[in-house]
Design an enzyme around this catalytic site. Structure first.
Site, short mmCIF file in Angstrom:
data_model
loop_
_atom_site.label_atom_id
_atom_site.label_comp_id
_atom_site.label_asym_id
_atom_site.label_seq_id
_atom_site.Cartn_x
_atom_site.Cartn_y
_atom_site.Cartn_z
N HIS A 373 10.87 52.82 29.28
CA HIS A 373 9.56 52.62 30.41
C HIS A 373 9.22 52.44 31.79
CE1 HIS A 373 6.32 51.31 26.72
NE2 HIS A 373 7.78 50.51 26.00
N LYS A 565 -2.85 43.80 37.70
CA LYS A 565 -1.63 44.23 37.38
C LYS A 565 -0.83 43.52 38.07
CE LYS A 565 -2.22 48.50 39.39
NZ LYS A 565 -1.61 49.05 37.78
N ARG A 566 0.41 43.41 36.95
CA ARG A 566 1.39 42.75 37.66
C ARG A 566 1.91 42.93 39.25
NH1 ARG A 566 6.77 43.60 36.21
NH2 ARG A 566 6.70 45.68 35.23
N LYS A 571 3.43 48.53 43.08
CA LYS A 571 2.63 48.92 42.64
C LYS A 571 1.53 48.85 43.81
CE LYS A 571 2.74 47.24 38.09
NZ LYS A 571 2.67 47.61 37.07
N LYS A 677 -7.83 51.62 30.75
CA LYS A 677 -8.47 50.60 30.73
C LYS A 677 -9.48 51.00 31.30
CE LYS A 677 -5.09 48.17 28.54
NZ LYS A 677 -4.03 47.04 29.46
C1 GFP Z 1 5.93 49.72 31.70
C2 GFP Z 1 5.58 50.81 33.17
C3 GFP Z 1 4.65 51.77 33.25
C4 GFP Z 1 4.05 50.92 31.31
C5 GFP Z 1 4.37 50.39 30.71
C6 GFP Z 1 4.26 50.76 29.13
O1 GFP Z 1 5.30 48.49 32.33
O2 GFP Z 1 4.14 51.37 34.04
O3 GFP Z 1 2.73 51.90 31.57
O4 GFP Z 1 5.83 49.88 30.61
O5 GFP Z 1 4.55 51.94 28.85
F1 GFP Z 1 5.99 50.06 34.42
P1 GFP Z 1 5.56 46.61 32.33
O6 GFP Z 1 5.52 45.94 31.21
O7 GFP Z 1 6.63 46.88 33.31
O8 GFP Z 1 4.18 45.91 32.76
#
Ligand code: GFP
Length: 834
Positions: A373, A565-566, A571, A677
């Site tokens: 990820h 988002k986080r 980001k 979303k």
């Molecule tokens: C991570 C990645 C994202 C991705 C998600 C799900 O997210 O780009 O969409 O995994 O695959 F950074 P976080 O858990 O780090 O928020």
């Protein structure tokens, strides 16, 4: 009507009450549950009592389907996906289960008959925040889609007593509050005290001869605790299939040390219990340094050990011999957090079940698949060999042996290439030797995938280049998806109704590609008008909520520009702040003609130890405080920070957004799922060519997406040839004045130092190239404003975004996994007769 008083009729009557979908059955069951479980009657029930009764009433219907699913899966030896994830960001269950059962309307009418309000009952639910962000929410979407797609599955994870912290904003700063989500009980879970496995830590290993005279190793742990299963049923949409989410809670093997008690050590007597239970106590936030997180490694081992033991138990109870284990199960590693499962399964097969290495490895390697990820180096897990040796000595031996055999294979392929061997080894050599969990996951899996096309390409070209050269067939892409049930039907019922009315059916909820049928109506004035009405109503709802939660008044007529988002520098929430400051300065200078009134809305949490991310939150609130209180500008722009962004609050944001900010530095966001979303709810995206943005843009059409910024390749090129953010600062007068304004103290009561760490970092280092993309971003925002002025054009673009977003349903992602990675076919449950 009188019912004949026979035992059979009483039974079927009772059954109908507990499982029937009619209003009468729902009402009776609701009142029964209020009475028999909560011990209440309507007149004195608290909102929480009502929620509990509604939850139990819904759960009754899930349980019937769950038992049927379990029976079928057991008797047919169905191949099963085991999804291993340290995080599940589930969101509230009630509304989504009502939708999936198809009884929302009946539940609403029953509520009305009882003079209750279903929405307030739903609002009462506290969500289990058992995840940080994207990865955890993806796991939750996947669980729902696995059931919807009728794929037999078990989700395995940890039942954290405290999930992700609740965020409050005090004096503009993020303040973390404990998330005590279990405080009022959890009606969705069923404890299984008898499904309980021992998990060892520490101690030593020893050699012995088995009955055939062969030398073998075994582990004598120093400490043993228990993992107890807590099961949550996960129902699919419009199907009878219910899968299981099994979360493990840590408990002491002996709850009370009588020896200590008898010698008068009252506190010592319960100490072991407290220590054991610490393991599933709290979710670790992202972006914290890994060093010293012994407890985290303990957690990871804890849940994979329980899960592997459980899978072996299930296999032996149904199919039998372990030789066919990998035919029965496929285990998906959601990132490297569960990578130890590879080693634990080896240990169990070797040490507990007496298999040979080759036999055990053959099974293990066929069982696992791994999803990556992130490419961010700091997020790639490694654990010190010393820590491993102390905590999991037998596992370290097994890792060494996997590594020895693996590196022999590498040597054969790449004769004499020592640098490559050094890079690929499961052990990083250096001052401190460390186990590389990502390498372990790749070596131990038969398939590895990234989460969007660009990301999967980068995974092969950068992070796992050596591995892709060795095993090119092992690498895949499965682009992420999100569930339209939660993020459209539950979050945005008005839009869902309008779509259903326009398309003339509800089938799009199960087959999201059918949203395409909207395209035929895109130019109809009637649809456009209703589309706008729906959006405006969602904006009004959000504005009312924001006013009440933060005191900030948003104008629903303004453009709702949202980034949720986080918080992380990659980001680039600070890029958006620079845009806000630019708008502020323009209005102050009387240059507002090319602007449109905008509400800049943010949501997201920062890791408690990530100072820079927290400073970004403070900056947003500081800028907001000045703007929102300045009558010269606040007719044009407002800034709002939604506290405690979680699934529930996200559901308020997505429907109300006009513009979705997906502005990470290209190459850094693996996929993103918020982007999907927002788009599903008719927001237009302003974004870089990063993660799934690339595919979203292709799907919705270039004309319906606001693209800006460097490509991943360009960004890399610039980094390599020496990126000097200082030059942007010096040469772009507007940029300079925006940054200088932050440092002037205007937003910080004269404090010129508070934001220095952020601005100095931007000007001198800027690791995520905010300044390099600033100009392109501003120009693109100008296009956004111009487009927004043309309401008809904007609405058309919004409709097209929704019409073409079908690919990003998590149902599609699950079908991709099922076909290409898991090789598994659906197993539908027959609906009950009558
Ligand atoms: C991570 C990645 C994202 C991705 C998600 C799900 O997210 O780009 O969409 O995994 O695959 F950074 P976080 O858990 O780090 O928020």
């Amino acid at each position: 009507m009188s019912t004949p008083n026979t035992p059979e009729s009483l039974d079927s009557e009772r059954e109908r009450t507990r499982t029937g979908m009619s209003k009468a059955a729902l009402k009776q069951d609701f009142l029964d549950n209020l009475f028999y479980i909560q011990g209440r009657f309507l007149e004195v029930a608290t909102p929480h009592d009502l929620y509990m009764a509604a939850a139990f009433t819904t759960r009754d219907r899930l349980l019937e389907r769950w038992v049927k699913s379990a029976q079928l899966f057991k008797s047919s030896h169905a191949r099963t996906v085991c999804y291993l994830s340290a995080e599940y960001l589930l969101g509230p269950h009630l509304a989504s289960n009502l939708v999936n059962l198809g009884i929302t309307e009946n539940a609403r009418e029953v509520s009305e008959e009882l003079k209750l309000d279903l929405d307030s009952i739903i609002e009462e639910e506290e969500e289990p925040g058992l995840g940080n962000g994207g990865l955890g929410r993806l796991a939750a979407c996947f669980m729902e889609s696995l059931s919807t797609c009728e794929v037999p599955a078990i989700g395995y994870g940890i039942r954290y007593e405290f999930g992700i912290f609740d965020q409050a904003i005090e004096d503009g700063w993020q303040v973390e509050k404990t998330d005590n989500w279990l405080r009022n009980g959890n009606p969705w879970e069923i404890p299984r005290p008898k499904i309980c496995f021992p998990v060892g830590y520490g101690g030593h290993t020893e050699s012995y001869r088995d009955e055939r005279g062969q030398m073998r190793q075994r582990w004598q742990p120093e400490l043993e605790i228990n993992g107890v299963a807590y099961d949550t049923p996960i129902l699919g949409y419009g199907t009878e299939n219910v899968n299981l989410l099994r979360l493990w809670k840590a408990e002491a093997s002996e709850s009370f040390d009588f020896q200590a008690f008898n010698t008068g050590d009252y506190y010592g007597a319960v100490y072991a219990k407290i220590e054991a239970e610490t393991i599933s106590k709290v979710l670790y936030p992202n972006d914290e340094p890994e060093i010293g997180k012994e407890l985290r490694l303990k957690q990871q081992y804890f849940f994979v050990s329980c899960s592997m033991q459980d899978m072996i138990r299930l296999h032996q109870n149904t199919v039998g011999p372990l030789e066919s284990f990998a035919d029965k199960f496929v285990a998906q590693l959601n990132d490297t957090h569960p990578a130890l499962a590879v080693v634990e399964l080896m240990r169990l097969l070797l040490d507990a079940h007496g298999m040979s290495w080759d036999q055990a490895w053959g099974i293990t390697h066929r069982t696992f698949c791994y999803t990556n990820h992130t490419l961010l180096p700091e997020a790639l897990e490694t654990w010190s060999v010393n820590l491993f040796e102390r905590l999991l000595p037998r596992h370290l031996e097994i890792i060494y042996e996997i590594n020895r055999r693996f590196l022999d294979e590498v040597r054969v392929h790449f004769l004499g290439d020592e640098a490559r061997i050094w890079r690929m080894s499961l052990i990083a050599e250096g001052d401190e030797r460390r186990v590389r969990m990502a390498n372990l996951a790749v070596v131990g899996s038969q398939a590895v995938n990234g989460v969007a096309e660009l990301h999967s390409k980068l995974v092969k070209a950068t992070l796992f280049k050596d591995f892709a050269e060795l095993w090119p067939g092992r690498f895949h892409n499965v682009t992420n998806g999100v569930t339209p049930r939660r993020f459209m039907v539950v979050a945005n019922p008005r839009l869902a109704q309008l779509i259903t009315k326009t398309c003339g059916h509800e089938d799009w909820i199960r087959d999201l590609e059918r949203l395409r049928e909207l395209e035929a109506h895109v130019d109809e004035a009637g649809l456009q008008e209703q589309w706008l009405t729906v959006k405006r109503a969602a904006k009004q709802d959000l504005a009312a909520w924001m006013k009440q939660a933060t005191g900030v008044q948003l104008d629903p007529e303004s453009l709702f520009d949202v980034q949720a988002k986080r918080f992380h520098e990659y980001k680039r929430q600070h890029l958006k702040v620079l845009h806000i400051i630019r708008c502020y300065q323009r209005i102050k200078q009387g240059l507002s003609q090319d602007l449109v009134p905008r509400a800049f809305i943010f949501g997201g949490k920062a890791a408690p130890g990530y100072f820079m991310a927290k400073l970004m939150i403070k900056l947003i609130n500081a800028v907001g405080a000045v703007i929102n209180n300045d009558p010269h500008v606040n007719g044009w722009i407002r800034v709002a920070f939604m506290p405690d962004f979680n699934v529930k609050n996200g559901q308020r944001l997505y429907p109300a957004a006009d513009l979705s900010e997906q502005i990470s530095l290209a190459g850094k966001e693996a996929s993103g799922t918020g982007n999907m979303k927002f788009s599903m709810n008719g927001a237009l995206t302003i974004g870089t060519l990063d993660g799934a943005n690339v595919e979203i843009r292709e799907a919705v059409g270039e004309d319906n997406f606001f693209l800006f910024g460097m490509t991943a390749e360009e960004a890399l090129q610039r980094q390599m040839t020496g990126y000097r953010p200082w030059e942007h600062y010096q040469s772009d007068a507007k940029l300079k004045s925006d940054i200088d304004l932050i440092n002037s103290g205007l937003f910080s009561h004269g404090d010129t130092q508070i934001f220095r760490p952020l601005t100095d970092n931007l000007v001198n280092h800027d690791p995520f190239m905010v300044l390099a993309d600033y100009r392109a971003y501003l120009d693109c925002q100008k296009t956004v404003s111009e487009t927004y002025k043309d309401t008809q054009r904007w609405t058309r673009m919004s409709i097209l975004n929704v019409a073409r977003i079908g690919h990003f349903s998590s149902d599609r992602a699950i079908r991709d996994y099922a076909e290409h990675i898991w090789k598994i076919t659906p197993k539908p449950i027959e609906p009950a007769a009558g």
